[in-house]
Design a protein around this motif. Structure first.
Motif, PDB file in Angstrom:
ATOM      1  N   ILE A 133       0.822  -1.269   0.071  1.00 17.62           N
ATOM      2  CA  ILE A 133       0.000  -0.019   0.061  1.00 17.62           C
ATOM      3  C   ILE A 133       0.850   1.221   0.069  1.00 17.62           C
ATOM      4  CG2 ILE A 133      -1.764   1.598   1.385  1.00 17.62           C
ATOM      5  CD1 ILE A 133      -2.779  -1.579   2.248  1.00 17.62           C
ATOM      6  N   ASP A 134       2.016   1.182   0.817  1.00 19.35           N
ATOM      7  CA  ASP A 134       2.832   2.170   0.879  1.00 19.35           C
ATOM      8  C   ASP A 134       3.820   2.809  -0.397  1.00 19.35           C
ATOM      9  OD1 ASP A 134       1.665   2.836   3.218  1.00 19.35           O
ATOM     10  OD2 ASP A 134       3.386   1.849   4.313  1.00 19.35           O
ATOM     11  N   GLU A 142       5.564   0.203 -12.668  1.00 20.43           N
ATOM     12  CA  GLU A 142       6.405  -0.171 -13.316  1.00 20.43           C
ATOM     13  C   GLU A 142       6.482  -1.586 -13.406  1.00 20.43           C
ATOM     14  OE1 GLU A 142      10.907   1.393 -14.528  1.00 20.43           O
ATOM     15  OE2 GLU A 142       9.614   2.611 -13.070  1.00 20.43           O
ATOM     16  N   GLU A 143       6.657  -1.930 -12.073  1.00 16.10           N
ATOM     17  CA  GLU A 143       7.402  -3.350 -11.691  1.00 16.10           C
ATOM     18  C   GLU A 143       6.159  -4.407 -12.221  1.00 16.10           C
ATOM     19  OE1 GLU A 143       9.757  -6.162  -9.884  1.00 16.10           O
ATOM     20  OE2 GLU A 143       9.966  -4.140 -10.239  1.00 16.10           O
ATOM     21  N   LEU A 144       4.999  -3.998 -11.941  1.00 20.88           N
ATOM     22  CA  LEU A 144       3.912  -5.083 -12.593  1.00 20.88           C
ATOM     23  C   LEU A 144       3.285  -4.918 -14.062  1.00 20.88           C
ATOM     24  CD1 LEU A 144       1.282  -5.102  -9.117  1.00 20.88           C
ATOM     25  CD2 LEU A 144       3.172  -6.832 -10.080  1.00 20.88           C
ATOM     26  N   ALA A 145       4.081  -3.790 -14.631  1.00 22.42           N
ATOM     27  CA  ALA A 145       3.670  -3.522 -15.993  1.00 22.42           C
ATOM     28  C   ALA A 145       2.092  -3.410 -16.188  1.00 22.42           C
ATOM     29  CB  ALA A 145       4.238  -4.831 -16.637  1.00 22.42           C
ATOM     30  N   GLN A 146       1.534  -2.342 -15.379  1.00 22.24           N
ATOM     31  CA  GLN A 146      -0.020  -2.190 -15.456  1.00 22.24           C
ATOM     32  C   GLN A 146       0.033  -0.785 -15.268  1.00 22.24           C
ATOM     33  OE1 GLN A 146      -2.220  -4.362 -15.951  1.00 22.24           O
ATOM     34  NE2 GLN A 146      -0.985  -6.030 -15.946  1.00 22.24           N
ATOM     35  N   SER A 147      -1.070  -0.158 -15.839  1.00 22.92           N
ATOM     36  CA  SER A 147      -1.434   1.296 -15.566  1.00 22.92           C
ATOM     37  C   SER A 147      -1.594   1.564 -14.327  1.00 22.92           C
ATOM     38  CB  SER A 147      -2.778   1.711 -16.471  1.00 22.92           C
ATOM     39  OG  SER A 147      -3.925   1.097 -15.944  1.00 22.92           O
ATOM     40  N   GLU A 148      -1.402   2.967 -13.859  1.00 18.82           N
ATOM     41  CA  GLU A 148      -1.526   3.568 -12.660  1.00 18.82           C
ATOM     42  C   GLU A 148      -2.731   3.573 -12.183  1.00 18.82           C
ATOM     43  OE1 GLU A 148       0.473   7.215 -11.702  1.00 18.82           O
ATOM     44  OE2 GLU A 148       1.925   6.864 -12.758  1.00 18.82           O
ATOM     45  N   THR A 149      -4.010   3.432 -13.181  1.00 20.28           N
ATOM     46  CA  THR A 149      -5.242   3.362 -12.684  1.00 20.28           C
ATOM     47  C   THR A 149      -5.678   2.075 -12.176  1.00 20.28           C
ATOM     48  OG1 THR A 149      -5.872   4.733 -14.456  1.00 20.28           O
ATOM     49  CG2 THR A 149      -7.679   3.475 -13.475  1.00 20.28           C
ATOM     50  N   LYS A 150      -5.002   0.847 -12.728  1.00 16.58           N
ATOM     51  CA  LYS A 150      -5.115  -0.446 -12.103  1.00 16.58           C
ATOM     52  C   LYS A 150      -4.509  -0.396 -11.012  1.00 16.58           C
ATOM     53  CE  LYS A 150      -6.068  -2.592 -16.391  1.00 16.58           C
ATOM     54  NZ  LYS A 150      -6.065  -3.861 -17.387  1.00 16.58           N
ATOM     55  N   ILE A 151      -3.455  -0.065 -10.672  1.00 13.34           N
ATOM     56  CA  ILE A 151      -2.623   0.056  -9.506  1.00 13.34           C
ATOM     57  C   ILE A 151      -3.114   0.550  -8.221  1.00 13.34           C
ATOM     58  CG2 ILE A 151      -0.428   0.537  -8.364  1.00 13.34           C
ATOM     59  CD1 ILE A 151      -0.359  -1.797 -10.206  1.00 13.34           C
ATOM     60  N   GLN A 152      -4.113   2.057  -8.765  1.00 14.55           N
ATOM     61  CA  GLN A 152      -4.979   2.365  -7.645  1.00 14.55           C
ATOM     62  C   GLN A 152      -5.847   1.673  -7.211  1.00 14.55           C
ATOM     63  OE1 GLN A 152      -4.445   5.763  -6.201  1.00 14.55           O
ATOM     64  NE2 GLN A 152      -5.865   4.758  -4.757  1.00 14.55           N
ATOM     65  N   VAL A 153      -6.409   0.944  -7.876  1.00 13.37           N
ATOM     66  CA  VAL A 153      -7.556  -0.041  -7.588  1.00 13.37           C
ATOM     67  C   VAL A 153      -6.989  -1.071  -6.750  1.00 13.37           C
ATOM     68  CG1 VAL A 153      -9.472  -1.732  -8.671  1.00 13.37           C
ATOM     69  CG2 VAL A 153      -9.114   0.515  -9.717  1.00 13.37           C
ATOM     70  N   LEU A 154      -5.866  -1.683  -7.262  1.00 13.07           N
ATOM     71  CA  LEU A 154      -5.270  -2.841  -6.345  1.00 13.07           C
ATOM     72  C   LEU A 154      -4.901  -2.306  -5.112  1.00 13.07           C
ATOM     73  CD1 LEU A 154      -3.643  -5.407  -6.349  1.00 13.07           C
ATOM     74  CD2 LEU A 154      -1.480  -4.379  -7.146  1.00 13.07           C
ATOM     75  N   GLN A 155      -4.287  -1.171  -4.921  1.00  9.35           N
ATOM     76  CA  GLN A 155      -3.892  -0.865  -3.468  1.00  9.35           C
ATOM     77  C   GLN A 155      -5.188  -0.329  -2.731  1.00  9.35           C
ATOM     78  OE1 GLN A 155      -1.212   2.630  -4.566  1.00  9.35           O
ATOM     79  NE2 GLN A 155       0.582   1.476  -3.820  1.00  9.35           N
ATOM     80  N   ASP A 156      -6.296   0.041  -3.282  1.00 12.81           N
ATOM     81  CA  ASP A 156      -7.457   0.221  -2.730  1.00 12.81           C
ATOM     82  C   ASP A 156      -8.068  -1.155  -2.092  1.00 12.81           C
ATOM     83  OD1 ASP A 156      -7.387   2.926  -3.142  1.00 12.81           O
ATOM     84  OD2 ASP A 156      -8.821   2.941  -4.692  1.00 12.81           O
ATOM     85  N   THR A 157      -7.830  -2.004  -2.988  1.00 11.05           N
ATOM     86  CA  THR A 157      -8.225  -3.338  -2.592  1.00 11.05           C
ATOM     87  C   THR A 157      -7.664  -4.166  -1.356  1.00 11.05           C
ATOM     88  OG1 THR A 157      -9.026  -3.948  -4.832  1.00 11.05           O
ATOM     89  CG2 THR A 157      -8.946  -5.723  -3.267  1.00 11.05           C
ATOM     90  N   LEU A 158      -6.204  -3.689  -1.341  1.00 11.21           N
ATOM     91  CA  LEU A 158      -5.382  -4.054  -0.376  1.00 11.21           C
ATOM     92  C   LEU A 158      -5.518  -3.514   1.143  1.00 11.21           C
ATOM     93  CD1 LEU A 158      -1.779  -4.208  -2.242  1.00 11.21           C
ATOM     94  CD2 LEU A 158      -3.306  -6.084  -1.736  1.00 11.21           C
TER      95      LEU A 158
END
Length: 312
Positions: A133-134, A142-158
């Motif tokens: 999350i941090d 960049e590490e997961l090769a995904q867009s920042e929008t999807k990473i935002q959703v991922l961190q919200d889920t976490l």
């Protein structure tokens, strides 16, 4: 009779490349090191030092006393050994997951687990979830090769999963306090109702064998896990699944001894850990089942995450 060859490993001071050579004497080792490490004649003579601590090896008898596969650093003329160069040779040591990772290495390792399978989220500890999350959104993207929008959703889920575990812990803590209050109230009422006129003989204390000082049992659990079991309410919620499995498989007497608890309390903890582990594994199996069911559809696991707002 030919001299016995000794296996050695050599490298340059600032070079990560290492070579294995066999030599019967120190002079032969110097010659072979110059050859495999491509050291110019102008940089000779070289000095061989131990990669571990920089000890200069210039005595033939000392060289013969060294064990096979000793690691050497070849220093060209005018070069000096430095303890900072390549961690004094420790870069050759095999990496272990049990070593304390730097913050960057830890989140990257966790990110790789998610990249392999998103359902690994369920098996992570609270500390692991907080680390992800941090992480800055751009770095994780960049590490997961995904867009920042999807990473935002991922961190919200976490964050939601972390909040849910905290809510479960608080609910369980309140329930334990309520049950303890009921027990205290029953104890007070029983003492009031007990006749006080009849004196009673002092009863012998029965040793149940649960004293932690008398037990010679040992536990293989890490100190960090034992600290979490002792200090945190509902500790099964903060451990990852691997630690939960270790607690479940631990001998009850050894666990009670390590925690300074009685066997009944230790057994209750193991039951709670087993239930939490079983719940997580069922969730993972359910996700895998859903994934295999929808295998024929053109969908990616990263595209199916619902949007969510992170709780502050």
């Amino acid at each position: 009779m030919a001299a016995r060859l000794k296996r050695c490993v050599v490298r340059r001071r600032d070079g990560p490349e290492q070579h294995g050579v066999a030599a019967s004497c120190l002079r032969e080792l110097r010659d072979k090191a110059c050859g495999v490490l491509a050291i110019d004649k102008a940089q000779e003579p070289i000095t061989l030092v131990l990669a571990e601590d920089g000890t200069i090896v210039d005595d033939e008898d000392y060289f013969l006393c060294l064990p096979s596969d000793t690691k050497f650093v070849a220093l060209a003329k005018n070069e000096k050994w430095s303890g900072k160069s390549l961690d004094s040779g420790t870069s050759w040591l095999s990496e272990s997951l049990d070593e304390v990772d730097s913050a960057a290495e830890k989140w990257k390792r966790l990110a790789r687990l998610l990249k392999d399978d998103l359902s690994n989220i369920i098996l992570m500890s609270e500390e692991d979830l907080q680390v992800l999350i941090d992480v800055p959104r751009s770095d994780l993207a960049e590490e997961l090769a995904q867009s920042e929008t999807k990473i935002q959703v991922l961190q919200d889920t976490l964050q939601q999963l972390l909040d849910r575990r905290e809510e479960q812990r608080q609910s369980r803590q309140l329930l334990e306090l309520y049950l303890e209050a009921l027990k205290t109230e029953d104890s007070v009422l029983s003492k009031v109702a007990e006749p006080q006129a009849v004196p009673r003989k002092e009863m012998d204390v029965v040793d149940t064998g649960t004293s932690s000082t008398d037990s010679s049992a040992t536990t293989a659990l890490r100190a960090q896990v034992l600290a979490a079991l002792k200090e945190k309410p509902a500790p099964e919620l903060c451990l990852d699944s691997q630690d939960l499995e270790l607690v479940v498989k631990e001998d009850a007497a050894a666990l009670a001894s390590a925690l300074g608890w009685d066997k009944q309390k230790a057994a209750a903890l193991q039951d709670a850990c087993e239930q939490e582990l079983s719940k997580r594994l069922k969730q993972v199996q359910a996700l895998h089942s859903l994934r295999s069911t929808s295998k024929g559809k053109k969908s990616r696991p990263w595209g199916d995450w619902p949007s969510a707002k992170r709780k502050k």
